[in-house]
Scaffold this motif. Sequence first.
Motif, PDB file in Angstrom:
ATOM      1  N   THR A   1      43.126  41.010  39.542  1.00  0.00           N
ATOM      2  CA  THR A   1      41.884  40.880  40.295  1.00  0.00           C
ATOM      3  C   THR A   1      42.177  40.683  41.784  1.00  0.00           C
ATOM      4  OG1 THR A   1      40.940  39.803  38.361  1.00  0.00           O
ATOM      5  CG2 THR A   1      39.722  39.558  40.409  1.00  0.00           C
TER       6      THR A   1
ATOM      7  N   GLY B   1      46.996  36.900  33.774  1.00  0.00           N
ATOM      8  CA  GLY B   1      46.641  38.323  33.757  1.00  0.00           C
ATOM      9  C   GLY B   1      45.416  38.619  34.605  1.00  0.00           C
ATOM     10  N   TRP B   2      44.435  37.729  34.505  1.00  0.00           N
ATOM     11  CA  TRP B   2      43.210  37.922  35.286  1.00  0.00           C
ATOM     12  C   TRP B   2      43.518  37.846  36.781  1.00  0.00           C
ATOM     13  CZ3 TRP B   2      41.006  34.115  38.481  1.00  0.00           C
ATOM     14  CH2 TRP B   2      39.834  34.518  39.120  1.00  0.00           C
TER      15      TRP B   2
ATOM     16  N   CYS C   1      38.564  31.669  24.384  1.00  0.00           N
ATOM     17  CA  CYS C   1      38.457  33.024  24.933  1.00  0.00           C
ATOM     18  C   CYS C   1      37.095  33.629  24.642  1.00  0.00           C
ATOM     19  CB  CYS C   1      39.554  33.909  24.336  1.00  0.00           C
ATOM     20  SG  CYS C   1      39.461  35.640  24.819  1.00  0.00           S
ATOM     21  N   PRO C   2      36.431  34.266  25.601  1.00  0.00           N
ATOM     22  CA  PRO C   2      36.887  34.551  26.973  1.00  0.00           C
ATOM     23  C   PRO C   2      36.367  33.561  28.012  1.00  0.00           C
ATOM     24  CG  PRO C   2      34.917  35.819  26.553  1.00  0.00           C
ATOM     25  CD  PRO C   2      35.142  34.940  25.333  1.00  0.00           C
TER      26      PRO C   2
ATOM     27  N   VAL D   1      38.349  32.284  31.338  1.00  0.00           N
ATOM     28  CA  VAL D   1      38.491  33.290  32.401  1.00  0.00           C
ATOM     29  C   VAL D   1      37.150  33.537  33.092  1.00  0.00           C
ATOM     30  CG1 VAL D   1      38.896  35.748  32.829  1.00  0.00           C
ATOM     31  CG2 VAL D   1      40.547  34.443  31.493  1.00  0.00           C
ATOM     32  N   LEU D   2      36.079  33.658  32.304  1.00  0.00           N
ATOM     33  CA  LEU D   2      34.766  33.953  32.893  1.00  0.00           C
ATOM     34  C   LEU D   2      34.314  32.824  33.819  1.00  0.00           C
ATOM     35  CD1 LEU D   2      32.778  35.533  29.893  1.00  0.00           C
ATOM     36  CD2 LEU D   2      34.412  36.578  31.450  1.00  0.00           C
TER      37      LEU D   2
ATOM     38  N   LYS E   1      36.419  32.782  37.003  1.00  0.00           N
ATOM     39  CA  LYS E   1      35.945  33.830  37.921  1.00  0.00           C
ATOM     40  C   LYS E   1      34.706  33.345  38.681  1.00  0.00           C
ATOM     41  CE  LYS E   1      33.824  37.679  39.331  1.00  0.00           C
ATOM     42  NZ  LYS E   1      33.978  38.112  40.706  1.00  0.00           N
TER      43      LYS E   1
END
Lengths: 189, 81
Positions: free
Chosen positions: B58, B53-54, B18-19, B22-23, B26
């Motif tokens: 989004t 969650g992302w 993390c993070p 996710v980054l 994206k």
Amino acid sequence: MSTDTSDASIDDAPSRAELAARIEDLEESLGATTEDDTKKMSIIATKGTLDMAYPPLILASTAAAFGYDVTVFHTFWGLEILHEERSKDLKLSSVGNPNMPVPNVVAAIPGMDRVTTKMMERRIDDNDTASIAELIETSLDMGVEFQACQMTIELMEYDEDDFYDEVTTGVGAATALQEMADADIQLLV
Amino acid sequence: MSAEFDTAETLDVKGASCPMPVLKTKSATDGLDPGDILEVLATDSGSMSDIDGWASGTGGVELVDQIEDGDVYRHYIRKTE
């Protein structure tokens, strides 16, 4: 204008065309208020130790991944995070931190911060946790705006060139407050 | 285990914590065309909750599936617009 008698209110009732025009107006103003539905986050970063540099950067970059407009206003020790050279050498203090594996009396010995910082850096490396520099660069790539408090820059006798190129300088409390007022999420770290 | 989805791209973030999963997810979806499915391979156990969650928070992406495959968490994300 209106009266209490029902006859008169029928006479005063707006015409169909007037109602249609009014609906159009309302829809237009509704459109204007909901047009910009991009969420905003404003973080105030005040700490410059290695452990405390992580939360604002992780939250800022993740919020940017959600498509938020993100501003991080750095003040006091938070400036260290934006200082290109110093951000690569942030320290961890073991004094006053009961979670560190050394008692305070040992932690206070000169040079102990260097030891505990090295320990933490090794863990960060072993765990493949992103470095501070990596998080700053990723955040910048994702459009996070980093601001450096002008008053603190002068107080610390830093030069604007000391910071990452993309950092906004020449901003103060009023700018931060304005960002916070416009934001959906406001955090002080 | 082979994916039952026709994936346009695979992103390997095994080892990252993390993070970064996710980054990087994206960034990878930014390069996709609408309808494309991205496969993400992660070892971060938090990625199950985080990528879910992302994706739900989004616009323009949706989570198609998440599969726990031994030590690897496979995520399938479709670009919708």
